[in-house]
Design a protein around this motif. Structure first.
Motif, PDB file in Angstrom:
ATOM      1  N   PHE A  44      46.851  39.620  53.140  1.00  0.00           N
ATOM      2  CA  PHE A  44      46.260  39.618  51.806  1.00  0.00           C
ATOM      3  C   PHE A  44      45.227  40.729  51.715  1.00  0.00           C
ATOM      4  N   ALA A  45      45.161  41.363  50.543  1.00  0.00           N
ATOM      5  CA  ALA A  45      44.241  42.480  50.353  1.00  0.00           C
ATOM      6  C   ALA A  45      42.862  42.028  49.908  1.00  0.00           C
ATOM      7  N   SER A  46      42.717  40.757  49.547  1.00  0.00           N
ATOM      8  CA  SER A  46      41.421  40.279  49.067  1.00  0.00           C
ATOM      9  C   SER A  46      41.302  38.780  49.266  1.00  0.00           C
ATOM     10  N   ALA A  47      40.064  38.302  49.164  1.00  0.00           N
ATOM     11  CA  ALA A  47      39.819  36.861  49.254  1.00  0.00           C
ATOM     12  C   ALA A  47      40.498  36.138  48.097  1.00  0.00           C
ATOM     13  N   ALA A  48      40.503  36.773  46.923  1.00  0.00           N
ATOM     14  CA  ALA A  48      41.123  36.152  45.749  1.00  0.00           C
ATOM     15  C   ALA A  48      42.610  35.910  45.983  1.00  0.00           C
ATOM     16  N   GLN A  52      44.477  32.212  46.040  1.00  0.00           N
ATOM     17  CA  GLN A  52      45.643  31.938  45.206  1.00  0.00           C
ATOM     18  C   GLN A  52      46.774  31.351  46.046  1.00  0.00           C
ATOM     19  N   ARG A  53      46.974  31.906  47.229  1.00  0.00           N
ATOM     20  CA  ARG A  53      48.019  31.408  48.135  1.00  0.00           C
ATOM     21  C   ARG A  53      47.719  29.987  48.574  1.00  0.00           C
ATOM     22  N   LEU A  54      46.471  29.673  48.805  1.00  0.00           N
ATOM     23  CA  LEU A  54      46.101  28.357  49.305  1.00  0.00           C
ATOM     24  C   LEU A  54      46.191  27.266  48.243  1.00  0.00           C
ATOM     25  N   GLN A  55      46.476  27.646  47.009  1.00  0.00           N
ATOM     26  CA  GLN A  55      46.672  26.646  45.967  1.00  0.00           C
ATOM     27  C   GLN A  55      48.002  25.930  46.128  1.00  0.00           C
ATOM     28  N   THR A  56      48.936  26.546  46.849  1.00  0.00           N
ATOM     29  CA  THR A  56      50.231  25.911  47.109  1.00  0.00           C
ATOM     30  C   THR A  56      50.125  25.073  48.369  1.00  0.00           C
TER      31      THR A  56
END
Length: 228
Positions: A44-48, A52-56
């Motif tokens: 991932f290029a950023s914390a954001a 977003q990925r961890l929402q799944t």
């Protein structure tokens, strides 16, 4: 070069390594190194992007390899965000601009390691292995807790009532008198309750309820979701 996976790490397919770094060349280098050890890698290029990925739903334990200084949310801010959200991950920090106070702060907050860039490959892989081992242990504990909760929720109202009086020290006949049923019926409910909970003894049952945070003398214990 193929780097052997440290013996303490979960086997490939059972865990993932999540890499967050705004430098594309660094992400690619990390993915190549970690992949050579046999671990699946997501970059991932950023914390954001990671948030977003961890929402799944997560499909297994994971360790986070995290850059400290990034545009937007920094690595330390991401660490704090994950902790506040109740989703802490084992973190291996990487930085070219670290200092002692920053390192101490990260370690106190639960980081596995704080490595300077350029990093030593073996040191990084060893830290990741430690993080994955801790993540696997926490993941298994979470799965066990969910299974135990499901077993508890499967109890009928009557089985919980029998459990309640059992934990108060009443014998089968005394429980039967309290509930207005026969002693034989109490024994049947007690057997089914212990079987559903997979408890081999009363101390084991008490330990299970403690893990679930269920008060042993809570009258609500007798109010199950099912009749019976």
């Amino acid at each position: 070069m193929n780097v052997p996976v440290p013996a303490t790490a979960p086997s490939p397919g059972q865990a993932r390594v999540l890499v967050v770094d705004d430098d594309l060349s660094m992400r690619e280098a990390l993915a190549s190194l970690i992949g050579s050890a046999g671990w699946p890698v997501e970059s991932f290029a950023s914390a954001a992007e990671l948030l977003q990925r961890l929402q799944t739903p997560q499909d297994g334990p994971a360790c986070l390899v995290l850059d400290v200084r990034m545009p937007g949310m920094t690595g330390l801010e991401l660490q704090r965000e994950l902790a506040q959200a109740g989703r802490p991950l084992p973190i291996v920090f990487l930085t070219a601009h670290g200092d002692i106070p920053m390192t101490v702060r990260a370690i106190k907050a639960g980081a596995i390691e704080f490595l300077p860039k350029p990093f030593d490959d073996e040191a990084l892989l060893g830290a990741i292995a430690q993080g994955l081992a801790e993540a696997a242990q926490a993941w298994q504990a979470q799965q066990d807790s969910r299974a135990l909760r499901a077993r508890y929720e499967s109890l009928t109202q009557r089985e919980r009532e029998v459990m309640h009086w059992l934990l108060q020290g009443l014998r089968n006949k005394q429980t039967a008198d309290r509930l207005g049923i026969s002693e034989v019926t109490v024994k049947v409910h007690r057997h089914r309750m212990m079987e559903k909970m997979a408890a081999g003894s009363l101390p084991e049952l008490i330990a299970m309820l403690d893990r679930l945070g269920v008060p042993r003398a809570d009258p609500g214990m007798s109010q199950g979701p099912n009749g019976g």
